[in-house]
Design an enzyme around this catalytic site. Structure first.
Site, PDB file in Angstrom:
ATOM      1  N   ASP A 124      10.546   0.334  -2.400  1.00 44.81           N
ATOM      2  CA  ASP A 124       9.660  -0.683  -1.841  1.00 44.81           C
ATOM      3  C   ASP A 124       9.271  -0.311  -0.411  1.00 44.81           C
ATOM      4  OD1 ASP A 124       8.172  -3.003  -1.661  1.00 44.81           O
ATOM      5  OD2 ASP A 124       9.812  -4.345  -2.221  1.00 44.81           O
ATOM      6  N   GLY A 125       8.217  -0.907   0.069  1.00 52.01           N
ATOM      7  CA  GLY A 125       7.761  -0.682   1.439  1.00 52.01           C
ATOM      8  C   GLY A 125       8.411  -1.666   2.400  1.00 52.01           C
TER       9      GLY A 125
ATOM     10  N   LYS B 134       6.434   2.224  11.940  1.00 52.56           N
ATOM     11  CA  LYS B 134       7.069   0.930  11.631  1.00 52.56           C
ATOM     12  C   LYS B 134       8.511   0.852  12.126  1.00 52.56           C
ATOM     13  CE  LYS B 134       4.265  -0.203   7.581  1.00 52.56           C
ATOM     14  NZ  LYS B 134       4.230  -0.239   6.121  1.00 52.56           N
TER      15      LYS B 134
ATOM     16  N   GLU C 133      10.687  -9.745  -4.057  1.00 57.64           N
ATOM     17  CA  GLU C 133      11.268  -8.485  -3.565  1.00 57.64           C
ATOM     18  C   GLU C 133      12.749  -8.657  -3.235  1.00 57.64           C
ATOM     19  OE1 GLU C 133       7.465  -6.226  -1.515  1.00 57.64           O
ATOM     20  OE2 GLU C 133       8.601  -7.612  -0.285  1.00 57.64           O
TER      21      GLU C 133
ATOM     22  N   SER D 106       0.809  -1.218   0.000  1.00 59.54           N
ATOM     23  CA  SER D 106       0.000   0.000   0.000  1.00 59.54           C
ATOM     24  C   SER D 106       0.846   1.274   0.000  1.00 59.54           C
ATOM     25  CB  SER D 106      -0.937  -0.007   1.215  1.00 59.54           C
ATOM     26  OG  SER D 106      -0.194  -0.108   2.409  1.00 59.54           O
TER      27      SER D 106
HETATM   28  O1  LIG Z   1       4.983  -8.463   0.767  1.00 51.04           O
HETATM   29  C1  LIG Z   1       4.796  -7.261   0.835  1.00 51.04           C
HETATM   30  C2  LIG Z   1       5.842  -6.263   0.979  1.00 51.04           C
HETATM   31  O2  LIG Z   1       6.985  -6.684   1.647  1.00 51.04           O
HETATM   32  C3  LIG Z   1       5.386  -4.893   1.431  1.00 51.04           C
HETATM   33  O3  LIG Z   1       6.324  -3.991   0.922  1.00 51.04           O
HETATM   34  C4  LIG Z   1       5.268  -4.724   2.916  1.00 51.04           C
HETATM   35  O4  LIG Z   1       4.377  -5.720   3.414  1.00 51.04           O
HETATM   36  C5  LIG Z   1       4.760  -3.338   3.315  1.00 51.04           C
HETATM   37  O5  LIG Z   1       3.488  -3.144   2.813  1.00 51.04           O
HETATM   38  P1  LIG Z   1       2.623  -1.840   3.143  1.00 51.04           P
HETATM   39  O6  LIG Z   1       3.321  -0.691   2.512  1.00 51.04           O
HETATM   40  O7  LIG Z   1       1.287  -2.139   2.540  1.00 51.04           O
HETATM   41  O8  LIG Z   1       2.541  -1.724   4.644  1.00 51.04           O
END
Ligand SMILES: O=C[C@H](O)[C@H](O)[C@H](O)COP(=O)(O)O
EC number: 5.3.1.6
Length: 221
Positions: free
Chosen positions: A80-81, A120, A102, A27
């Site tokens: 990436d997140g 986080k 990833e 997200s």
């Molecule tokens: O598998 C998903 C990834 O590693 C995402 O980058 C991680 O879960 C973070 O996702 P979000 O930005 O939705 O918190």
């Protein structure tokens, strides 16, 4: 502005014309990809490498040119997140089950940019269960071996069914307490035969873009 959008858009400032760009999943990465779509529409020339099928679909819908993974040798920047980050920029990833693709993409990336809201971040990883991608064959044995490393393992389900990753494997979420040495724990998990990859990304991030809760970004490098 939504903090995820704030950090996502800020991260795109690392992208320059002609680059090969890894496109993250989740997200937060969503907002970076939306911005990249806008930049491409306005003339930026890049080639994207998606980290999941969902991201691939999003990028195609935005007309972002993509490289096939078999043609990728090196990636200039990946955005990436993360689900959690510690004081040394170690990460837990895979909340969206995309950790294998990833990590493969991160491993050939020159400059790895992580975008994550401030909540986080903490001194040590361990609040978020570490997602581990495992083979279907022998998963009960692998789960027992993961448990022996000191976690509470939980096979991941989605809508009542076992979750299958883009690579047709399963995810075991491993809840540890404080993770003091993510690199060591990552190596221990990956040494188990049924483990395909784990969601600890130790020493991979070059920069983390977070926010201060008041609308400004914080860059941790
Ligand atoms: O598998 C998903 C990834 O590693 C995402 O980058 C991680 O879960 C973070 O996702 P979000 O930005 O939705 O918190």
């Amino acid at each position: 502005m939504n903090p995820k959008q704030l950090v996502g858009e800020k991260a795109t400032t690392y992208i320059k014309d002609g680059m090969i760009v890894g496109l993250g999943t989740g997200s937060t990465a969503y907002f970076a990809i939306m911005k990249i779509g806008e930049l491409v529409k306005n003339g930026l020339s890049i080639k994207g490498v998606p980290t999941s099928k969902a991201t691939e679909e999003l990028a195609i819908s935005l007309n972002i040119p993509l490289l096939a993974i078999e043609d990728v040798v090196k990636i200039d920047v990946t955005i990436d997140g993360a689900d959690e980050f510690d004081a040394n920029k170690n990460l837990t990833k895979g909340g969206g089950a995309a950790l294998l693709r990833e990590k493969i993409i991160a491993s050939v990336t020159d400059f790895y940019v992580i975008i994550a809201d401030a909540a986080k971040g903490s001194q040590f990883l361990g609040s978020f269960a570490v997602p581990v991608e495992v083979t279907a064959f022998g998963k009960e044995i692998t789960i027992a071996q993961l448990k022996a490393l000191g976690c509470i393992p939980k096979l991941r389900y989605k809508e009542g069914e076992l979750l299958l990753t883009d690579n047709q494997n399963y995810i075991v979420d491993c809840k540890f307490e404080k993770i003091e040495n993510p690199a060591q724990l990552s190596a221990q998990m990956n040494a188990l035969p049924g483990v395909v990859e784990n969601g600890l990304f130790a020493g991979m991030a070059n920069v983390i873009i977070s926010e201060d809760g008041k609308g400004s970004t914080i860059t941790i490098d």
